[in-house]
Design a protein around this motif. Sequence first.
Motif, PDB file in Angstrom:
ATOM      1  N   LYS A 212     -38.893 -27.854 -57.180  1.00  0.00           N
ATOM      2  CA  LYS A 212     -39.772 -29.031 -57.147  1.00  0.00           C
ATOM      3  C   LYS A 212     -39.069 -30.210 -56.467  1.00  0.00           C
ATOM      4  O   LYS A 212     -39.690 -30.956 -55.695  1.00  0.00           O
ATOM      5  N   GLU A 213     -37.786 -30.333 -56.721  1.00  0.00           N
ATOM      6  CA  GLU A 213     -37.030 -31.460 -56.159  1.00  0.00           C
ATOM      7  C   GLU A 213     -36.846 -31.379 -54.644  1.00  0.00           C
ATOM      8  O   GLU A 213     -36.364 -32.313 -54.018  1.00  0.00           O
ATOM      9  N   GLN A 214     -37.199 -30.259 -54.066  1.00  0.00           N
ATOM     10  CA  GLN A 214     -37.117 -30.147 -52.604  1.00  0.00           C
ATOM     11  C   GLN A 214     -38.430 -30.570 -51.946  1.00  0.00           C
ATOM     12  O   GLN A 214     -38.482 -30.816 -50.743  1.00  0.00           O
ATOM     13  N   GLY A 265     -44.099 -29.278 -64.309  1.00  0.00           N
ATOM     14  CA  GLY A 265     -44.756 -30.415 -63.651  1.00  0.00           C
ATOM     15  C   GLY A 265     -45.537 -30.059 -62.392  1.00  0.00           C
ATOM     16  O   GLY A 265     -45.974 -30.964 -61.672  1.00  0.00           O
ATOM     17  N   PHE A 266     -45.712 -28.767 -62.117  1.00  0.00           N
ATOM     18  CA  PHE A 266     -46.519 -28.398 -60.940  1.00  0.00           C
ATOM     19  C   PHE A 266     -48.007 -28.530 -61.268  1.00  0.00           C
ATOM     20  O   PHE A 266     -48.414 -28.421 -62.428  1.00  0.00           O
ATOM     21  N   LYS A 267     -48.791 -28.754 -60.206  1.00  0.00           N
ATOM     22  CA  LYS A 267     -50.247 -28.896 -60.377  1.00  0.00           C
ATOM     23  C   LYS A 267     -50.946 -27.812 -59.568  1.00  0.00           C
ATOM     24  O   LYS A 267     -50.352 -27.232 -58.658  1.00  0.00           O
ATOM     25  N   LEU A 317     -47.570 -16.846 -56.668  1.00  0.00           N
ATOM     26  CA  LEU A 317     -48.243 -18.022 -57.221  1.00  0.00           C
ATOM     27  C   LEU A 317     -48.053 -19.198 -56.273  1.00  0.00           C
ATOM     28  O   LEU A 317     -46.975 -19.340 -55.664  1.00  0.00           O
ATOM     29  N   ILE A 318     -49.087 -20.002 -56.159  1.00  0.00           N
ATOM     30  CA  ILE A 318     -49.017 -21.182 -55.303  1.00  0.00           C
ATOM     31  C   ILE A 318     -49.315 -22.394 -56.173  1.00  0.00           C
ATOM     32  O   ILE A 318     -50.142 -22.316 -57.095  1.00  0.00           O
ATOM     33  N   ALA A 319     -48.611 -23.492 -55.914  1.00  0.00           N
ATOM     34  CA  ALA A 319     -48.823 -24.712 -56.698  1.00  0.00           C
ATOM     35  C   ALA A 319     -48.420 -25.912 -55.854  1.00  0.00           C
ATOM     36  O   ALA A 319     -47.820 -25.755 -54.789  1.00  0.00           O
ATOM     37  N   ASN A 320     -48.771 -27.085 -56.349  1.00  0.00           N
ATOM     38  CA  ASN A 320     -48.387 -28.309 -55.627  1.00  0.00           C
ATOM     39  C   ASN A 320     -47.522 -29.186 -56.500  1.00  0.00           C
ATOM     40  O   ASN A 320     -47.644 -29.169 -57.723  1.00  0.00           O
ATOM     41  N   ARG A 321     -46.679 -29.972 -55.819  1.00  0.00           N
ATOM     42  CA  ARG A 321     -45.867 -30.937 -56.574  1.00  0.00           C
ATOM     43  C   ARG A 321     -46.730 -32.140 -56.948  1.00  0.00           C
ATOM     44  O   ARG A 321     -47.462 -32.647 -56.129  1.00  0.00           O
TER      45      ARG A 321
END
Length: 321
Positions: A212-214, A265-267, A317-321
């Motif tokens: 996530k931090e990237q 914390g991914f959405k 799986l795909i997600a957004n920050r």
Amino acid sequence: MKWFYDFYREIATTDLAHWLETLPAHLAKWHKEALHGDFKKWLKLVEQLPKTQPSQVNLTDSVSIGSANDITEYQQKQINGLLKQFMPWRKGPFYIHDIHINTEWRSDWKWDRVAPHISSLANKTVLDVGCGSGYHMWRMLAQKPEMVVGIDPTQLFLIQFQAIKHFAPNHPIHLLPLGIEQMPALRAFDTVFSMGVLYHRKSPFEFLQQLKEQLKSGGELVLETLVVEGDENTVLVPGERYAQMRNVWFIPSVKALEHWMSRAGFKNIRCVNLDETRLEEQRATDWMTSHSLVDFLDKDDISKTIEGYPAPLRATLIANR
Ligand SMILES: Nc1ncnc2c1ncn2[C@@H]1O[C@H](C[S@+](CC[C@H]([NH3+])C(=O)[O-])CC(=O)[O-])[C@@H](O)[C@H]1O
């Protein structure tokens, strides 16, 4: 090392410039250690690859650089012999001047499962965490991203990547010999891929946080990993080995993984693919002659590993920050 200096120059004026605060020190340390073992020998061999002028580079439906007509028969033998020195070739396949590097894995099949579901990579800055020999990075390049960067700590993969890049040097694609734990929080990538790595991490939450931090805010994570059937509370933590692999820690169900990603914390988390690994996807070849999936499954019941666990089932799986 010249590869790395080229990379420093390329990122100096981009959002990745912060990386220069830590990267040179990590690579200098890595370089000092690497030059003691096989790496030094491999480096000399890469330098012996002849310079050629490939008539085509096709990355859209394979990784195919040049054709046999671009080079002499002698050169083809020379290239084949040198590339064989970098065995075992696990992730591919690659076609270099019609030399078919028939790798253990059909990594193209994984790409075919993942690619239809991702946001376009055009003009994007992309990170591939645990990129192996870089096969998927070449396929990403077909979508004309701004830059593709892979990190992978395995020395042989860096050499294999450089051997391929030797034949198509002028592309914005780089592999750095780093683990994710050596990355500062760059928050600079539009898309971060991590395929086949989560189960190797002792702390999956820390790993999800590092991924996530990237990412830029709103950026996309593409996570591919081993899963098991089950509900939100199902996680397999195998014994010393899973399908003969030693360093496997957490194999969650899709539901559990979705929950973990949400806690991290991914959405907008969604599972876009679920697939059993077939024996044809991972097998011994002339370029990887040791044991492969068929030897890691129960010979009387290939729905189980030889340790008695469920056979490999992989999810994207795909997600957004
Ligand atoms: N700490 C780490 N940080 C980054 N990479 C790591 C780390 N530890 C191990 N790796 C790297 O993660 C990769 C996992 S392989 C997936 C390759 C490709 N993505 C594929 O989807 O075919 C799958 C497998 O071997 O099971 C290896 O290349 C390791 O060197």
